[in-house]
Design a protein around this motif. Structure first.
Motif, mmCIF file in Angstrom:
data_model
loop_
_atom_site.group_PDB
_atom_site.id
_atom_site.type_symbol
_atom_site.label_atom_id
_atom_site.label_comp_id
_atom_site.label_asym_id
_atom_site.label_seq_id
_atom_site.Cartn_x
_atom_site.Cartn_y
_atom_site.Cartn_z
ATOM 1 N N VAL A 1 -4.709 2.393 -4.553
ATOM 2 C CA VAL A 1 -5.256 1.186 -3.955
ATOM 3 C C VAL A 1 -6.575 1.240 -3.951
ATOM 4 O O VAL A 1 -7.427 2.308 -3.711
ATOM 5 C CB VAL A 1 -4.548 1.351 -2.478
ATOM 6 C CG1 VAL A 1 -5.175 -0.088 -1.563
ATOM 7 C CG2 VAL A 1 -3.191 1.321 -2.319
ATOM 8 N N PHE B 1 -10.291 -0.926 -2.497
ATOM 9 C CA PHE B 1 -10.746 -1.988 -1.561
ATOM 10 C C PHE B 1 -12.099 -2.359 -2.330
ATOM 11 O O PHE B 1 -12.956 -1.324 -2.682
ATOM 12 C CB PHE B 1 -10.943 -1.122 -0.170
ATOM 13 C CG PHE B 1 -11.754 -2.201 0.646
ATOM 14 C CD1 PHE B 1 -11.252 -3.100 1.336
ATOM 15 C CD2 PHE B 1 -13.307 -2.171 0.880
ATOM 16 C CE1 PHE B 1 -11.951 -3.868 2.388
ATOM 17 C CE2 PHE B 1 -13.838 -2.968 1.551
ATOM 18 C CZ PHE B 1 -13.077 -4.044 2.319
ATOM 19 N N GLY C 1 0.765 -1.339 0.018
ATOM 20 C CA GLY C 1 0.126 -0.045 0.172
ATOM 21 C C GLY C 1 0.964 1.226 0.029
ATOM 22 O O GLY C 1 0.580 2.163 -0.495
ATOM 23 N N LEU D 1 -13.794 1.224 -3.748
ATOM 24 C CA LEU D 1 -13.580 2.245 -2.792
ATOM 25 C C LEU D 1 -12.088 2.547 -2.991
ATOM 26 O O LEU D 1 -11.393 1.594 -2.855
ATOM 27 C CB LEU D 1 -13.953 2.117 -1.470
ATOM 28 C CG LEU D 1 -15.412 1.483 -0.872
ATOM 29 C CD1 LEU D 1 -15.437 1.132 0.351
ATOM 30 C CD2 LEU D 1 -16.113 3.055 -0.813
ATOM 31 N N ALA D 2 -11.833 3.975 -3.405
ATOM 32 C CA ALA D 2 -10.543 4.473 -3.505
ATOM 33 C C ALA D 2 -9.769 4.624 -2.098
ATOM 34 O O ALA D 2 -10.281 5.658 -1.368
ATOM 35 C CB ALA D 2 -10.556 5.484 -4.237
ATOM 36 N N LEU D 3 -8.755 3.837 -1.813
ATOM 37 C CA LEU D 3 -8.062 4.025 -0.623
ATOM 38 C C LEU D 3 -6.981 4.874 -0.760
ATOM 39 O O LEU D 3 -6.191 5.622 -0.083
ATOM 40 C CB LEU D 3 -7.179 2.878 -0.232
ATOM 41 C CG LEU D 3 -8.356 1.936 0.762
ATOM 42 C CD1 LEU D 3 -7.990 0.382 0.952
ATOM 43 C CD2 LEU D 3 -8.564 2.334 2.086
ATOM 44 N N LYS D 4 -6.421 4.994 -2.134
ATOM 45 C CA LYS D 4 -5.384 5.983 -2.577
ATOM 46 C C LYS D 4 -5.175 6.102 -4.007
ATOM 47 O O LYS D 4 -5.669 5.185 -4.953
ATOM 48 C CB LYS D 4 -3.844 5.134 -2.077
ATOM 49 C CG LYS D 4 -2.674 5.943 -2.328
ATOM 50 C CD LYS D 4 -1.699 5.194 -2.055
ATOM 51 C CE LYS D 4 -0.308 5.862 -2.002
ATOM 52 N NZ LYS D 4 0.949 4.874 -1.206
#
Lengths: 170, 170, 170
Positions: free
Chosen positions: C157, C159, C151, C166-169
């Motif tokens: 990244v 999810f 990550g 869903l955008a984590l990064k």
């Protein structure tokens, strides 16, 4: 695609049911509640009865551990419907050894056919360690696949944690 | 509602503690660390000591496996506080057979009473298959309920995966 | 930091592989598929073969249960690469009792060295109850730590739940 279909995903005690109920009751009632829990013993019967008493007036409850699809066709087409929960319905189908492929296709048709808004509460169960039990592994796989299929036809999808939503879609 | 209360939710080894520590230390110190882990054996005692050595200077550590609420009242009202973690505190309460209802209500009052910012790290444990073990099921239910309650009074809630945050609130 | 590295995190049957394949094939092919599943029996061999037949033309498959790092160095530097999945690769390393520290550092170097885009599919396994089994606990910890490390070097990244990101990064 159905008009107005919301999938509410979350873990155990994540607040997903309360979140869904709050969304449903922001619409004018009466609201139709499709309960898929099955009472195998007195304790479970009491919990279901208690949950029923806890819901505000204005709810019409249908006990549909297996007969969800038929009930979706039978209730008036425009009323708001809450299904709680999809994952228990799937569990019941697996235990009853029905043909999942057929049952899920029929459920999808019933959901697409509704005019009024529908909320489906479902468990996300695939984020732990691989279960050692074969049946648990199969159930986990089927639950994940079903969530993906409903996610595809849904107009809105929410992931709930600590009672709070993340928007996956819509 | 407390002024400034952040709930940091995540799975095992999701990076939630490191994320929380980075947020806390962006404030001026000293920072108060409320450690809820309990050392049942030498290995655990060594891990706790190591974790303590790993933290930068400027941290004041309180070992509060059960006494978290008292410590929140005792430390100076304006200092930044990190609780790591809420879920272990709950586990300790369950194992000590205290009255959860009373303990959680008191914790909420202590959190609301603080003037300085508070971070609470907690585990999300409800996203796997239903555990076969009765105690594990009860623990899972209580942990989920507590996360919901804290989520309600929190001003910010983050869900951490792979060390990265999703904003659930604030 | 590598140019273009995407980590796709999700649970079992969350739709993470299909999501990753769709992203990869939006680039011009040929696409290189790094398969880390290991066939211990005929059933598994058949599932792997089926999965291979299911992929569209244009994929070049490499079976790399342990040899992922070498393959990342060997395939042409600019081609799109999909690794499915990182968590199985880690499992294989643990079962083969290799030195994880060395293996993971080498993998990171190989990922950073690539010019073309890379997608890594990985399981999030830390969101259930603590496993009773010691090996499962160790695996869960190592998988979480590896997801954090990847990550950190990833440019994007995601999810995935119910097939949706869903955008984590990034």
């Amino acid at each position: 695609m159905t008009h107005d279909l919301t999938l509410i995903l979350g873990g155990a005690r994540s607040g997903k049911s309360a979140f869904a109920e709050a969304e449903v009751t922001s619409h004018p009632g009466p609201w139709h509640y499709m309960a898929t829990a099955q009472a195998f013993d007195d304790e479970m019967r009491e919990r279901i009865a208690q949950h029923r008493r806890d819901r505000a007036d204005g709810w019409v409850t249908h006990e549909v551990p297996l007969g969800l699809t038929g009930a979706l066709h039978d209730v008036p087409a425009a009323v708001p419907v809450l299904v709680d929960c999809l994952t228990l319905w799937l569990t019941n189908q697996i235990l009853a050894e029905t043909d999942l492929h057929t049952e899920i296709a029929a459920l999808e048709r019933a959901l697409r056919a509704r005019r009024g808004p529908v909320w489906l509460v479902a468990n996300e169960v695939g984020l732990g360690i691989v279960p050692e039990n074969t049946l648990a592994r199969r159930f986990r796989d089927e639950a994940g696949r079903l969530n993906q299929r409903i996610g595809q036809i849904a107009t809105r999808v929410r992931f709930i944690a600590a009672g709070l939503p993340l928007a996956l879609k819509g």
